[in-house]
Scaffold this motif. Structure first.
Motif, PDB file in Angstrom:
ATOM      1  N   ASP A   1     -15.149 -24.376 -27.701  1.00 17.29           N
ATOM      2  CA  ASP A   1     -15.133 -23.264 -26.742  1.00 17.29           C
ATOM      3  C   ASP A   1     -15.855 -22.044 -27.309  1.00 17.29           C
ATOM      4  O   ASP A   1     -16.585 -21.355 -26.586  1.00 17.29           O
ATOM      5  CB  ASP A   1     -13.698 -22.885 -26.374  1.00 17.29           C
ATOM      6  CG  ASP A   1     -12.965 -24.012 -25.668  1.00 17.29           C
ATOM      7  OD1 ASP A   1     -13.623 -24.830 -24.985  1.00 17.29           O
ATOM      8  OD2 ASP A   1     -11.727 -24.083 -25.812  1.00 17.29           O
TER       9      ASP A   1
ATOM     10  N   GLN B   1     -19.562 -22.435 -27.034  1.00 20.53           N
ATOM     11  CA  GLN B   1     -19.995 -22.213 -25.652  1.00 20.53           C
ATOM     12  C   GLN B   1     -20.033 -20.714 -25.347  1.00 20.53           C
ATOM     13  O   GLN B   1     -20.986 -20.230 -24.734  1.00 20.53           O
ATOM     14  CB  GLN B   1     -19.051 -22.926 -24.692  1.00 20.53           C
ATOM     15  CG  GLN B   1     -19.526 -22.876 -23.257  1.00 20.53           C
ATOM     16  CD  GLN B   1     -18.667 -23.750 -22.347  1.00 20.53           C
ATOM     17  OE1 GLN B   1     -17.734 -24.413 -22.788  1.00 20.53           O
ATOM     18  NE2 GLN B   1     -19.006 -23.741 -21.084  1.00 20.53           N
TER      19      GLN B   1
ATOM     20  N   ALA C   1     -23.037 -19.165 -26.998  1.00 22.64           N
ATOM     21  CA  ALA C   1     -24.295 -19.555 -26.358  1.00 22.64           C
ATOM     22  C   ALA C   1     -24.485 -18.923 -24.984  1.00 22.64           C
ATOM     23  O   ALA C   1     -25.611 -18.620 -24.592  1.00 22.64           O
ATOM     24  CB  ALA C   1     -24.363 -21.072 -26.231  1.00 22.64           C
ATOM     25  N   GLU C   2     -23.400 -18.690 -24.254  1.00 21.23           N
ATOM     26  CA  GLU C   2     -23.514 -18.312 -22.846  1.00 21.23           C
ATOM     27  C   GLU C   2     -23.196 -16.863 -22.512  1.00 21.23           C
ATOM     28  O   GLU C   2     -23.539 -16.405 -21.428  1.00 21.23           O
ATOM     29  CB  GLU C   2     -22.612 -19.217 -22.002  1.00 21.23           C
ATOM     30  CG  GLU C   2     -23.045 -20.662 -22.034  1.00 21.23           C
ATOM     31  CD  GLU C   2     -22.111 -21.575 -21.250  1.00 21.23           C
ATOM     32  OE1 GLU C   2     -21.101 -21.083 -20.699  1.00 21.23           O
ATOM     33  OE2 GLU C   2     -22.413 -22.781 -21.192  1.00 21.23           O
ATOM     34  N   THR C   3     -22.554 -16.133 -23.405  1.00 21.76           N
ATOM     35  CA  THR C   3     -22.152 -14.766 -23.074  1.00 21.76           C
ATOM     36  C   THR C   3     -23.332 -13.817 -23.206  1.00 21.76           C
ATOM     37  O   THR C   3     -23.907 -13.681 -24.286  1.00 21.76           O
ATOM     38  CB  THR C   3     -21.009 -14.292 -24.004  1.00 21.76           C
ATOM     39  OG1 THR C   3     -19.928 -15.199 -23.877  1.00 21.76           O
ATOM     40  CG2 THR C   3     -20.564 -12.885 -23.645  1.00 21.76           C
ATOM     41  N   PRO C   4     -23.713 -13.155 -22.100  1.00 18.47           N
ATOM     42  CA  PRO C   4     -24.811 -12.191 -22.185  1.00 18.47           C
ATOM     43  C   PRO C   4     -24.385 -10.973 -23.012  1.00 18.47           C
ATOM     44  O   PRO C   4     -23.252 -10.508 -22.898  1.00 18.47           O
ATOM     45  CB  PRO C   4     -25.078 -11.802 -20.729  1.00 18.47           C
ATOM     46  CG  PRO C   4     -23.918 -12.274 -19.946  1.00 18.47           C
ATOM     47  CD  PRO C   4     -23.157 -13.265 -20.771  1.00 18.47           C
TER      48      PRO C   4
END
Length: 80
Positions: A48, A51, A54-57
């Motif tokens: 988690d 992820q 990698a994905e949090t702006p």
């Protein structure tokens, strides 16, 4: 957690104290638990956390802080 852990900075703070510094086992298996370095709260599984990383702006400043804290080469991409 044992001394065989690594610290890293997450873009999202600990839900308990707000600290962004976390620790995880050096093995970094998907089901290894990520803990807050400040209050030792169990935050999430390593899978988690990967992820989220990698994905949090993030803003440019936030990205630079994470790059330095996570021992990465600073990003030169202007499209954050």
């Amino acid at each position: 957690m044992s001394d065989f852990s690594v610290e890293f900075r997450m873009p999202k703070g600990c839900p308990n104290c707000g600290n962004h510094m976390m620790k995880v086992s050096q093995e970094k298996n998907p089901d290894d638990r990520v803990f807050c370095t400040s209050c030792n709260t169990d935050v999430c599984a390593w899978a988690d956390a990967e992820q989220i990383l990698a994905e949090t702006p993030r803003s440019e400043a936030e990205q630079l802080i994470e790059d330095v804290m996570n021992n990465k080469k600073p990003s030169t991409d202007d499209n954050h």
